[in-house]
Enzyme design. Structure first.
Site, PDB file in Angstrom:
ATOM      1  N   CYS A   7       0.862  -1.203  -0.039  1.00 13.45           N
ATOM      2  CA  CYS A   7      -0.056   0.140  -0.017  1.00 13.45           C
ATOM      3  C   CYS A   7       0.875   1.163  -0.075  1.00 13.45           C
ATOM      4  CB  CYS A   7      -0.989   0.062   1.239  1.00 13.45           C
ATOM      5  SG  CYS A   7      -0.299  -0.086   2.988  1.00 13.45           S
ATOM      6  N   ASN A  10       2.769   1.396   4.050  1.00 13.59           N
ATOM      7  CA  ASN A  10       2.975   0.036   4.921  1.00 13.59           C
ATOM      8  C   ASN A  10       2.792   0.551   6.222  1.00 13.59           C
ATOM      9  OD1 ASN A  10       5.773  -1.903   5.383  1.00 13.59           O
ATOM     10  ND2 ASN A  10       3.804  -2.557   4.918  1.00 13.59           N
ATOM     11  N   CYS A  12      -0.993   0.225   7.363  1.00 11.85           N
ATOM     12  CA  CYS A  12      -2.215  -0.015   7.948  1.00 11.85           C
ATOM     13  C   CYS A  12      -2.731  -1.395   6.919  1.00 11.85           C
ATOM     14  CB  CYS A  12      -3.302   0.862   8.072  1.00 11.85           C
ATOM     15  SG  CYS A  12      -3.427   2.053   6.726  1.00 11.85           S
ATOM     16  N   ARG A  13      -3.069  -1.081   5.808  1.00 13.23           N
ATOM     17  CA  ARG A  13      -3.540  -1.992   4.944  1.00 13.23           C
ATOM     18  C   ARG A  13      -2.634  -3.177   4.595  1.00 13.23           C
ATOM     19  NH1 ARG A  13      -5.732   1.294  -0.158  1.00 13.23           N
ATOM     20  NH2 ARG A  13      -3.771   2.384   0.317  1.00 13.23           N
ATOM     21  N   SER A  14      -1.406  -2.964   4.443  1.00 10.92           N
ATOM     22  CA  SER A  14      -0.506  -4.096   3.885  1.00 10.92           C
ATOM     23  C   SER A  14      -0.102  -4.933   4.950  1.00 10.92           C
ATOM     24  CB  SER A  14       0.652  -3.554   3.012  1.00 10.92           C
ATOM     25  OG  SER A  14       1.296  -2.388   3.536  1.00 10.92           O
ATOM     26  N   ASP A 121      -8.154   3.056   1.878  1.00  8.91           N
ATOM     27  CA  ASP A 121      -7.031   3.538   2.981  1.00  8.91           C
ATOM     28  C   ASP A 121      -7.907   4.066   4.062  1.00  8.91           C
ATOM     29  OD1 ASP A 121      -5.095   4.439   4.646  1.00  8.91           O
ATOM     30  OD2 ASP A 121      -4.221   5.458   2.705  1.00  8.91           O
TER      31      ASP A 121
END
Length: 153
Positions: A7, A10, A12-14, A121
């Protein structure tokens, strides 16, 4: 199988996707390599965002990931590189060297629905609800990916 989740930052999402996939693989007794990285260098050397960690803990997971930026070697080392949104995928395709070995895809392609394929996001949202929604999307996508790829070809 070697999987990299990417993302923008690096944070939150990934790293959330990395933790979720690690847990799924542990439950399924699969020895796949999983990591996550950023397109930007903002969070290199940092732990995931606290709201990300809170949602992981709510679901019995944790992350000791330290933020890093994607590098050229990643395009050779991984079989799949997943972007969380179309912008991530576009940027990954632009960064990919000519000899890229990885298949670059939108993680949401494994959502199996036409709607809601983008893992938005949650970073700039207030509170934790967007992180919980992100987690739910990621779990579905990771489970579907794992089930498809472990099937005999």
């Amino acid at each position: 199988m070697r999987i990299l989740f990417v993302c923008i930052g690096n944070s939150c999402r990934s790293p959330m996707a990395e933790a979720v996939m690690r847990d799924i693989l542990l439950q399924e007794n699969l020895d796949w390599m999983v990591d996550s990285a950023a397109l930007a260098d903002w969070n290199v050397g940092r732990s995931p965002e606290e709201r990300c960690l809170t949602v992981l803990r709510e679901n019995g997971l944790d992350s000791n990931h330290i933020g890093r930026q994607i590098g050229e070697v990643d395009f050779q080392q991984f079989d799949y590189i997943f972007g969380m949104d179309e912008g991530n995928v576009r940027d990954l395709l632009e960064l990919a060297p000519e000899n890229c070995q990885a298949k670059i895809e939108l993680l949401g392609n494994y959502r199996m629905k036409e709607l809601d394929k983008i893992i938005f996001d949650p970073y700039f949202e207030r509170g934790i609800h967007a992180f919980r929604r992100c987690y739910d999307q990621i779990v579905i996508c990771c489970k579907n990916f794992m089930q498809q790829k472990r099937q005999p070809q």
